[in-house]
Design a protein around this motif. Structure first.
Motif, PDB file in Angstrom:
ATOM      1  N   PRO A 210     -33.194 -10.831   5.522  1.00  0.00           N
ATOM      2  CA  PRO A 210     -34.511 -12.201   4.947  1.00  0.00           C
ATOM      3  C   PRO A 210     -34.081 -13.354   6.335  1.00  0.00           C
ATOM      4  O   PRO A 210     -35.188 -14.199   6.052  1.00  0.00           O
ATOM      5  N   LEU A 211     -32.492 -13.608   6.241  1.00  0.00           N
ATOM      6  CA  LEU A 211     -32.474 -14.393   7.722  1.00  0.00           C
ATOM      7  C   LEU A 211     -33.475 -14.287   9.002  1.00  0.00           C
ATOM      8  O   LEU A 211     -34.576 -15.221   9.147  1.00  0.00           O
ATOM      9  N   GLY A 212     -33.627 -12.866   9.362  1.00  0.00           N
ATOM     10  CA  GLY A 212     -34.421 -12.638  10.284  1.00  0.00           C
ATOM     11  C   GLY A 212     -36.020 -13.245   9.680  1.00  0.00           C
ATOM     12  O   GLY A 212     -36.977 -14.180  10.946  1.00  0.00           O
ATOM     13  N   PHE A 213     -36.575 -12.676   8.783  1.00  0.00           N
ATOM     14  CA  PHE A 213     -37.526 -13.043   7.839  1.00  0.00           C
ATOM     15  C   PHE A 213     -38.083 -15.289   7.515  1.00  0.00           C
ATOM     16  O   PHE A 213     -38.945 -15.495   8.510  1.00  0.00           O
ATOM     17  N   MET A 214     -37.378 -15.084   7.373  1.00  0.00           N
ATOM     18  CA  MET A 214     -37.324 -16.768   7.646  1.00  0.00           C
ATOM     19  C   MET A 214     -37.202 -16.845   9.062  1.00  0.00           C
ATOM     20  O   MET A 214     -38.396 -18.487   9.270  1.00  0.00           O
ATOM     21  N   ILE A 215     -36.813 -16.814  10.504  1.00  0.00           N
ATOM     22  CA  ILE A 215     -36.992 -17.382  11.805  1.00  0.00           C
ATOM     23  C   ILE A 215     -37.994 -17.083  11.966  1.00  0.00           C
ATOM     24  O   ILE A 215     -38.572 -17.781  12.388  1.00  0.00           O
ATOM     25  N   MET A 216     -38.774 -16.335  11.606  1.00  0.00           N
ATOM     26  CA  MET A 216     -40.339 -15.355  12.320  1.00  0.00           C
ATOM     27  C   MET A 216     -41.490 -16.035  11.841  1.00  0.00           C
ATOM     28  O   MET A 216     -41.841 -16.931  11.267  1.00  0.00           O
ATOM     29  N   SER A 217     -41.020 -17.059  10.018  1.00  0.00           N
ATOM     30  CA  SER A 217     -42.071 -17.620   9.125  1.00  0.00           C
ATOM     31  C   SER A 217     -41.591 -19.208   9.972  1.00  0.00           C
ATOM     32  O   SER A 217     -42.942 -19.700  10.406  1.00  0.00           O
ATOM     33  N   TYR A 218     -40.405 -19.421   9.934  1.00  0.00           N
ATOM     34  CA  TYR A 218     -40.640 -21.355  10.440  1.00  0.00           C
ATOM     35  C   TYR A 218     -41.229 -20.902  11.786  1.00  0.00           C
ATOM     36  O   TYR A 218     -41.399 -22.145  12.225  1.00  0.00           O
ATOM     37  N   VAL A 219     -40.880 -19.917  13.197  1.00  0.00           N
ATOM     38  CA  VAL A 219     -41.568 -19.558  14.214  1.00  0.00           C
ATOM     39  C   VAL A 219     -43.114 -20.266  14.047  1.00  0.00           C
ATOM     40  O   VAL A 219     -43.634 -21.452  15.128  1.00  0.00           O
ATOM     41  N   ARG A 220     -43.266 -19.348  13.173  1.00  0.00           N
ATOM     42  CA  ARG A 220     -45.427 -19.140  12.909  1.00  0.00           C
ATOM     43  C   ARG A 220     -45.507 -20.832  12.046  1.00  0.00           C
ATOM     44  O   ARG A 220     -46.527 -21.452  12.354  1.00  0.00           O
ATOM     45  N   ILE A 221     -44.612 -21.240  11.878  1.00  0.00           N
ATOM     46  CA  ILE A 221     -45.039 -22.345  10.704  1.00  0.00           C
ATOM     47  C   ILE A 221     -44.834 -24.021  12.247  1.00  0.00           C
ATOM     48  O   ILE A 221     -45.660 -24.456  12.395  1.00  0.00           O
ATOM     49  N   VAL A 222     -44.111 -23.727  12.958  1.00  0.00           N
ATOM     50  CA  VAL A 222     -43.531 -24.530  14.092  1.00  0.00           C
ATOM     51  C   VAL A 222     -44.892 -24.849  14.761  1.00  0.00           C
ATOM     52  O   VAL A 222     -45.294 -25.821  15.408  1.00  0.00           O
ATOM     53  N   ARG A 223     -45.210 -23.524  15.472  1.00  0.00           N
ATOM     54  CA  ARG A 223     -46.265 -22.992  16.542  1.00  0.00           C
ATOM     55  C   ARG A 223     -47.755 -23.810  15.259  1.00  0.00           C
ATOM     56  O   ARG A 223     -48.570 -24.651  16.260  1.00  0.00           O
ATOM     57  N   THR A 224     -48.041 -24.192  13.547  1.00  0.00           N
ATOM     58  CA  THR A 224     -49.177 -24.574  13.188  1.00  0.00           C
ATOM     59  C   THR A 224     -49.110 -25.599  13.186  1.00  0.00           C
ATOM     60  O   THR A 224     -50.293 -26.571  13.439  1.00  0.00           O
ATOM     61  N   ILE A 225     -47.872 -26.056  13.402  1.00  0.00           N
ATOM     62  CA  ILE A 225     -47.437 -27.790  12.992  1.00  0.00           C
ATOM     63  C   ILE A 225     -47.999 -28.768  14.458  1.00  0.00           C
ATOM     64  O   ILE A 225     -48.391 -29.417  14.313  1.00  0.00           O
ATOM     65  N   LEU A 226     -47.631 -27.746  15.494  1.00  0.00           N
ATOM     66  CA  LEU A 226     -47.669 -28.503  16.737  1.00  0.00           C
ATOM     67  C   LEU A 226     -49.313 -28.236  16.787  1.00  0.00           C
ATOM     68  O   LEU A 226     -49.978 -29.527  18.231  1.00  0.00           O
TER      69      LEU A 226
END
Length: 313
Positions: A210-226
């Motif tokens: 789950p931690l790896g899943f959360m990290i991947m999710s937030y990497v994509r979230i940060v890319r979208t926010i930028l």
């Protein structure tokens, strides 16, 4: 389960983290205050989400369940902890110790899985907003929550049943505030290799995945926010997941302080870190989720004002 047949002892002694009566009194009142704040904060969040139609969304559905998990978690350990600090009777039965261990292990796993589900919800809301309403349907929310419960119950049962196979023939004294996996394994006088192997294997699956899943999710979230052109849009999108990020950091930070080390090095100082994730973290979560959340502010205000108005009338 018959503790005398399986372990050689009928009870354990929870000695706590201090032998000083003065320090025990200070700890008692401090932990009692934090427990009451934790209960009040999580109950208010659950009630606010339950009674405010504006908050009947997937994000707040998972938040309410997260608060319920924290409420159940602290109620599993802190009342007995307070009794041990206040009275001279520090004994806990073998069955009571394993029961406490089961709920402790299960609820920590459930907390972690719900946090991962909330990360998925944030990912869909920010990265795929046009498909969000159909992707996060009520049926899927219930299915995800059911899966979280099923995995956590199975995880807790696995380790509790394995603990019943462990023999305790030495000291019954636990220099700790509740029955915890590492502490019990250190008291064992039988071979615990199977427990260690299963603990590592299941721990990697239930926590690191789950931690790896959360990290991947937030990497994509940060890319979208930028990629959002306006500063206001970026701030609004980031505010949506800032509270969740803070809770995840606090959860894994305190958990890692205790468990990211060999069993042989586990010592009294680690019990202080365990107090952090067992008492302080559940107390902080309601504040983190409500401080910067305008919707939660409004719901809590309407809940409290509504109760005050009904008293006046």
């Amino acid at each position: 389960m018959d503790g005398s047949n399986q372990s050689g002892v009928s009870e354990f002694l929870l000695l706590g983290i201090s032998d000083s009566p003065e320090q025990q009194r200070v700890l008692f009142w401090m932990i009692l205050a934090m427990y009451l704040v934790t209960v009040a904060g999580n109950v208010f969040i659950i009630l606010a989400i339950s009674f405010d139609p504006r908050l009947h969304t997937p994000m707040y559905f998972f938040l309410a369940n997260h608060s319920f998990t924290d409420l159940f978690f602290v109620s599993n350990t802190i009342p007995k902890m307070l009794v041990s600090l206040q009275s001279q009777n520090k004994a806990i039965s073998y069955a009571g110790c394993l029961t406490q261990l089961y709920f402790l292990v299960s609820l920590v796993a459930l907390d972690n899985l719900i946090l991962a589900t909330m990360a998925y919800d944030h990912y869909l809301a920010i990265c795929r907003p046009l498909h969000y309403s159909t992707a996060m349907s009520p049926g899927l929310c219930i299915l995800l929550l059911t899966l979280c419960w099923a995995l956590s119950v199975l995880y807790g049962l696995t380790h509790t049943l394995l603990m019943t196979r462990v023999t305790f023939c030495g000291s019954r004294k636990i220099h700790y505030i509740f029955c915890e996996m590492y502490v019990l394994l250190r008291l064992a006088c039988s071979n615990t290799q199977v427990n260690h192997t299963v603990l590592i294997a299941t721990g990697c699956f239930i926590f690191l995945t789950p931690l790896g899943f959360m990290i991947m999710s937030y990497v994509r979230i940060v890319r979208t926010i930028l990629q959002i052109p306006s500063a206001t849009g970026k701030y609004k999108a980031f505010s949506t997941c800032a509270s969740h990020l803070a809770v995840v950091s606090l959860f894994y930070g305190t958990l890692g302080m205790v468990y990211l080390q060999p069993l042989q090095t586990y010592s009294m100082k680690d019990s202080v870190a365990t107090v952090m994730y067992a008492v302080v973290t559940p107390m902080m979560n309601p504040f983190i989720y409500s401080l910067r959340n305008k919707d939660m502010h409004g719901a809590l205000g309407r809940l409290l004002l509504g109760k005050a108005f009904r008293r006046l009338t």
